[in-house]
Design an enzyme around this catalytic site. Sequence first.
Site, short mmCIF file in Angstrom:
data_model
loop_
_atom_site.label_atom_id
_atom_site.label_comp_id
_atom_site.label_asym_id
_atom_site.label_seq_id
_atom_site.Cartn_x
_atom_site.Cartn_y
_atom_site.Cartn_z
N TYR A 159 0.95 -1.18 -0.17
CA TYR A 159 0.22 -0.19 0.04
C TYR A 159 0.85 1.30 0.07
CZ TYR A 159 -3.80 3.00 1.53
OH TYR A 159 -4.81 4.10 1.78
N LYS A 163 0.86 4.02 -2.90
CA LYS A 163 0.58 5.42 -2.43
C LYS A 163 1.74 6.40 -2.87
CE LYS A 163 -3.91 4.83 -1.84
NZ LYS A 163 -4.93 5.39 -2.47
P1 NAP Z 1 -13.10 1.62 1.02
O1 NAP Z 1 -14.54 1.93 2.02
O2 NAP Z 1 -12.53 0.31 1.11
O3 NAP Z 1 -13.90 1.68 -0.48
C1 NAP Z 1 -12.85 1.74 -1.42
C2 NAP Z 1 -13.82 1.52 -2.90
O4 NAP Z 1 -12.84 1.21 -3.92
C3 NAP Z 1 -15.05 0.92 -2.98
O5 NAP Z 1 -16.12 1.49 -3.53
C4 NAP Z 1 -14.56 -0.40 -3.77
O6 NAP Z 1 -15.65 -0.99 -4.47
C5 NAP Z 1 -13.81 0.11 -4.98
N1 NAP Z 1 -12.70 -0.50 -5.62
C6 NAP Z 1 -11.75 -1.21 -5.11
N2 NAP Z 1 -11.16 -2.06 -5.98
C7 NAP Z 1 -11.74 -1.67 -6.92
C8 NAP Z 1 -11.75 -2.13 -8.43
N3 NAP Z 1 -10.72 -2.85 -8.77
N4 NAP Z 1 -12.37 -1.35 -9.27
C9 NAP Z 1 -13.29 -0.58 -8.94
N5 NAP Z 1 -13.68 -0.03 -7.87
C10 NAP Z 1 -12.72 -0.59 -6.82
O7 NAP Z 1 -12.00 2.80 1.10
P2 NAP Z 1 -12.12 4.30 1.49
O8 NAP Z 1 -11.51 4.32 2.88
O9 NAP Z 1 -13.47 4.97 1.20
O10 NAP Z 1 -10.85 4.78 0.69
C11 NAP Z 1 -11.02 5.43 -0.75
C12 NAP Z 1 -9.67 5.86 -1.03
O11 NAP Z 1 -9.09 6.67 -0.18
C13 NAP Z 1 -8.77 4.64 -1.32
O12 NAP Z 1 -7.88 4.72 -2.33
C14 NAP Z 1 -7.94 4.86 0.07
O13 NAP Z 1 -6.61 4.08 -0.33
C15 NAP Z 1 -7.85 6.15 0.49
N6 NAP Z 1 -7.61 6.43 1.68
C16 NAP Z 1 -8.23 6.09 2.55
C17 NAP Z 1 -7.92 6.43 4.08
C18 NAP Z 1 -8.79 6.13 5.29
O14 NAP Z 1 -8.04 6.28 6.11
N7 NAP Z 1 -9.91 5.40 5.11
C19 NAP Z 1 -6.93 7.25 4.28
C20 NAP Z 1 -6.04 7.66 3.16
C21 NAP Z 1 -6.36 7.22 2.04
P3 NAP Z 1 -16.37 -2.30 -4.00
O15 NAP Z 1 -17.06 -1.99 -2.58
O16 NAP Z 1 -17.22 -2.67 -5.17
O17 NAP Z 1 -15.21 -3.35 -3.85
C1 GCO Z 2 -3.24 1.68 7.77
C2 GCO Z 2 -4.61 2.69 7.17
C3 GCO Z 2 -4.18 3.77 6.54
C4 GCO Z 2 -5.06 4.62 5.93
C5 GCO Z 2 -4.56 5.92 5.39
C6 GCO Z 2 -3.77 6.60 6.01
O1 GCO Z 2 -3.43 0.54 7.69
O2 GCO Z 2 -2.46 2.27 8.14
O3 GCO Z 2 -5.32 1.96 6.47
O4 GCO Z 2 -3.35 3.28 5.46
O5 GCO Z 2 -6.03 3.94 5.14
O6 GCO Z 2 -3.96 5.50 4.17
O7 GCO Z 2 -3.60 7.80 5.14
#
Ligand code: NAP
Ligand code: GCO
Length: 266
Positions: A159, A163
């Site tokens: 990851y 990223k």
């Molecule tokens: P999430 O709740 O796990 O949702 C991920 C989404 O991506 C889901 O809608 C999933 O669809 C979709 N997806 C995964 N693989 C896919 C594929 N091959 N084709 C199309 N869609 C796909 O994630 P989130 O927390 O909202 O995070 C969204 C983004 O923010 C990600 O890039 C994550 O790395 C980033 N992020 C998250 C956090 C955090 O703390 N949550 C922090 C920093 C960055 P399905 O449900 O159909 O699988």
């Molecule tokens: C982890 C978390 C983080 C968040 C996010 C932080 O396991 O450390 O999932 O990676 O998703 O990316 O910015």
Amino acid sequence: MTDKDFRLDGKVCWITGASYGIGFAIASAYASMGATIVFNDLHQDKVEMGLKAYEEIGIKAYGKAVDVTKEEEVKAYLEEIIAKFGHIDVLVNNAGIIKRIPMTDMSEKDFRQVIDVDLIAPFIVSKAVIPHMVKQGHGKIINICSMMSELGRETVSAYAAAKGGLKMLTKNICSEYGEANIQCNGIGPGYIATPQTAPLRERQPDGSRHPFDAFIVAKTPAGRWGTAEDLQGPAVFLASEASNFVNGHILYVDGGILAYIGKQPQ
Ligand code: NAP
Ligand code: GCO
């Protein structure tokens, strides 16, 4: 400068992975600023759930099950978007996965799958969209990066590699297509309460907080996990005309984590 500069009226915005979580919050904010919302998810049942959720808040979104790692599916969906709406103005590469496995226990297959979704897919979707943006003389691409674009931690090697790469892909799209009036920026969310981080916040068998939950709260000057809604303002800014001279920038929306050594143990 007027508030119109922050509006998205008439813009067609494609947010990948936006049935729920961060993508849904960003898409909802764009719709509230006048945009037309196009989204996709991997699974059809999630797309249906997303369409219902958008409708419940008065948004008529357009959604389909499209695997962002499959170039032909992505190109076909983009053709549908252009045929239906005539143009695309904003792309948010939001779809992403994480696998939390100690690196030496991680299979090459698992590592590659995370790289595929979190890094190669943003390349695939951006590569498809950019020619349309070049032709129309403008476009915005926003890549959802992470704290792990800057920091490592145990069990997230794939990851963090993805990223970190996405941060540099963002800067390279800026460098290569800035002259075509395309702005490509990143948003680096901190720790956000979504399904992706639910395992890190689960209550322990004795009812106490997950150790990682307490750790993140101590590491965040804001003293809390972020919400997907915390990302809405920054995402609207980067999609709007107000950010036309912001390019190649990763905007960290992390409550101050990256600036803070962490609260001293009491
Ligand atoms: P999430 O709740 O796990 O949702 C991920 C989404 O991506 C889901 O809608 C999933 O669809 C979709 N997806 C995964 N693989 C896919 C594929 N091959 N084709 C199309 N869609 C796909 O994630 P989130 O927390 O909202 O995070 C969204 C983004 O923010 C990600 O890039 C994550 O790395 C980033 N992020 C998250 C956090 C955090 O703390 N949550 C922090 C920093 C960055 P399905 O449900 O159909 O699988
Ligand atoms: C982890 C978390 C983080 C968040 C996010 C932080 O396991 O450390 O999932 O990676 O998703 O990316 O910015």
